[in-house]
Design a protein around this motif. Structure first.
Motif, PDB file in Angstrom:
ATOM      1  N   GLU A 135     -57.742  -1.502  36.706  1.00 19.27           N
ATOM      2  CA  GLU A 135     -57.119  -2.610  35.980  1.00 19.27           C
ATOM      3  C   GLU A 135     -57.808  -2.880  34.644  1.00 19.27           C
ATOM      4  N   LEU A 136     -59.130  -2.764  34.607  1.00 18.59           N
ATOM      5  CA  LEU A 136     -59.883  -3.088  33.394  1.00 18.59           C
ATOM      6  C   LEU A 136     -59.909  -1.980  32.355  1.00 18.59           C
ATOM      7  N   HIS A 137     -59.942  -0.724  32.786  1.00 20.00           N
ATOM      8  CA  HIS A 137     -60.217   0.368  31.858  1.00 20.00           C
ATOM      9  C   HIS A 137     -59.144   1.444  31.742  1.00 20.00           C
ATOM     10  N   TYR A 138     -58.068   1.349  32.501  1.00 19.53           N
ATOM     11  CA  TYR A 138     -57.068   2.415  32.505  1.00 19.53           C
ATOM     12  C   TYR A 138     -55.660   1.877  32.238  1.00 19.53           C
ATOM     13  N   ASP A 139     -54.830   2.733  31.661  1.00 20.08           N
ATOM     14  CA  ASP A 139     -53.402   2.466  31.511  1.00 20.08           C
ATOM     15  C   ASP A 139     -52.668   3.459  32.403  1.00 20.08           C
ATOM     16  N   LEU A 140     -51.605   2.993  33.063  1.00 18.97           N
ATOM     17  CA  LEU A 140     -50.823   3.869  33.935  1.00 18.97           C
ATOM     18  C   LEU A 140     -49.600   4.389  33.192  1.00 18.97           C
ATOM     19  N   TYR A 141     -49.347   5.672  33.354  1.00 18.47           N
ATOM     20  CA  TYR A 141     -48.197   6.314  32.734  1.00 18.47           C
ATOM     21  C   TYR A 141     -47.442   7.109  33.782  1.00 18.47           C
ATOM     22  N   GLU A 142     -46.144   7.218  33.599  1.00 16.96           N
ATOM     23  CA  GLU A 142     -45.333   8.047  34.480  1.00 16.96           C
ATOM     24  C   GLU A 142     -45.791   9.494  34.323  1.00 16.96           C
ATOM     25  N   CYS A 143     -45.942  10.187  35.411  1.00 20.30           N
ATOM     26  CA  CYS A 143     -46.381  11.592  35.366  1.00 20.30           C
ATOM     27  C   CYS A 143     -45.326  12.449  34.662  1.00 20.30           C
ATOM     28  N   PRO A 144     -45.719  13.168  33.590  1.00 23.49           N
ATOM     29  CA  PRO A 144     -44.744  13.993  32.865  1.00 23.49           C
ATOM     30  C   PRO A 144     -44.393  15.301  33.562  1.00 23.49           C
ATOM     31  N   HIS A 145     -45.079  15.602  34.652  1.00 22.44           N
ATOM     32  CA  HIS A 145     -44.885  16.880  35.338  1.00 22.44           C
ATOM     33  C   HIS A 145     -43.920  16.797  36.514  1.00 22.44           C
ATOM     34  N   CYS A 146     -43.419  15.586  36.814  1.00 23.84           N
ATOM     35  CA  CYS A 146     -42.588  15.446  38.010  1.00 23.84           C
ATOM     36  C   CYS A 146     -41.626  14.269  37.884  1.00 23.84           C
ATOM     37  N   VAL A 147     -40.843  14.076  38.932  1.00 25.31           N
ATOM     38  CA  VAL A 147     -39.941  12.932  39.047  1.00 25.31           C
ATOM     39  C   VAL A 147     -40.292  12.239  40.351  1.00 25.31           C
ATOM     40  N   GLY A 148     -40.852  11.039  40.266  1.00 25.32           N
ATOM     41  CA  GLY A 148     -41.179  10.283  41.474  1.00 25.32           C
ATOM     42  C   GLY A 148     -42.171  10.963  42.389  1.00 25.32           C
ATOM     43  N   GLY A 149     -43.049  11.787  41.826  1.00 24.62           N
ATOM     44  CA  GLY A 149     -44.072  12.437  42.628  1.00 24.62           C
ATOM     45  C   GLY A 149     -43.703  13.810  43.154  1.00 24.62           C
ATOM     46  N   GLU A 150     -42.465  14.255  42.873  1.00 25.44           N
ATOM     47  CA  GLU A 150     -42.051  15.578  43.321  1.00 25.44           C
ATOM     48  C   GLU A 150     -41.630  16.415  42.125  1.00 25.44           C
ATOM     49  N   SER A 151     -42.090  17.659  42.102  1.00 26.83           N
ATOM     50  CA  SER A 151     -41.739  18.562  41.000  1.00 26.83           C
ATOM     51  C   SER A 151     -40.710  19.589  41.466  1.00 26.83           C
ATOM     52  N   GLU A 152     -39.845  19.949  40.531  1.00 27.81           N
ATOM     53  CA  GLU A 152     -38.773  20.897  40.821  1.00 27.81           C
ATOM     54  C   GLU A 152     -39.314  22.324  40.761  1.00 27.81           C
ATOM     55  N   VAL A 153     -39.009  23.103  41.757  1.00 23.03           N
ATOM     56  CA  VAL A 153     -39.453  24.494  41.811  1.00 23.03           C
ATOM     57  C   VAL A 153     -38.221  25.384  41.902  1.00 23.03           C
ATOM     58  N   THR A 154     -38.104  26.308  40.952  1.00 17.57           N
ATOM     59  CA  THR A 154     -37.013  27.279  41.011  1.00 17.57           C
ATOM     60  C   THR A 154     -37.617  28.665  41.166  1.00 17.57           C
ATOM     61  N   TYR A 155     -36.938  29.505  41.899  1.00 19.16           N
ATOM     62  CA  TYR A 155     -37.442  30.841  42.173  1.00 19.16           C
ATOM     63  C   TYR A 155     -36.672  31.872  41.359  1.00 19.16           C
TER      64      TYR A 155
END
Length: 64
Positions: free
Chosen positions: A18-38
């Motif tokens: 709370e004192l020293h950090y800012d929270l940002y949406e993760c740019p690598h995923c959507v809601g904690g899950e990343s899309e994987v294509t094969y």
């Protein structure tokens, strides 16, 4: 040159977060899950994001 400190929110003490950090949406995923294509497949799967550990946010330490 100072290094930017990025961590998962769960790795930081809540008061320090709370004192020293800012929270940002993760740019690598959507809601904690990343899309994987094969290759050679139209199939898309969703896996837990390696960057945020499925939290969906990353904490960035503010500059002093």
């Amino acid at each position: 040159m100072s290094k930017i400190q990025v961590k998962r929110p769960s790795e930081i003490d809540p008061i320090e977060l709370e004192l020293h950090y800012d929270l940002y949406e993760c740019p690598h995923c959507v809601g904690g899950e990343s899309e994987v294509t094969y290759p050679d497949s139209d199939q898309v799967e969703w896996e837990t994001c390696d960057q945020c550990g499925g939290e969906g946010e990353l904490a960035v330490r503010r500059s002093p």
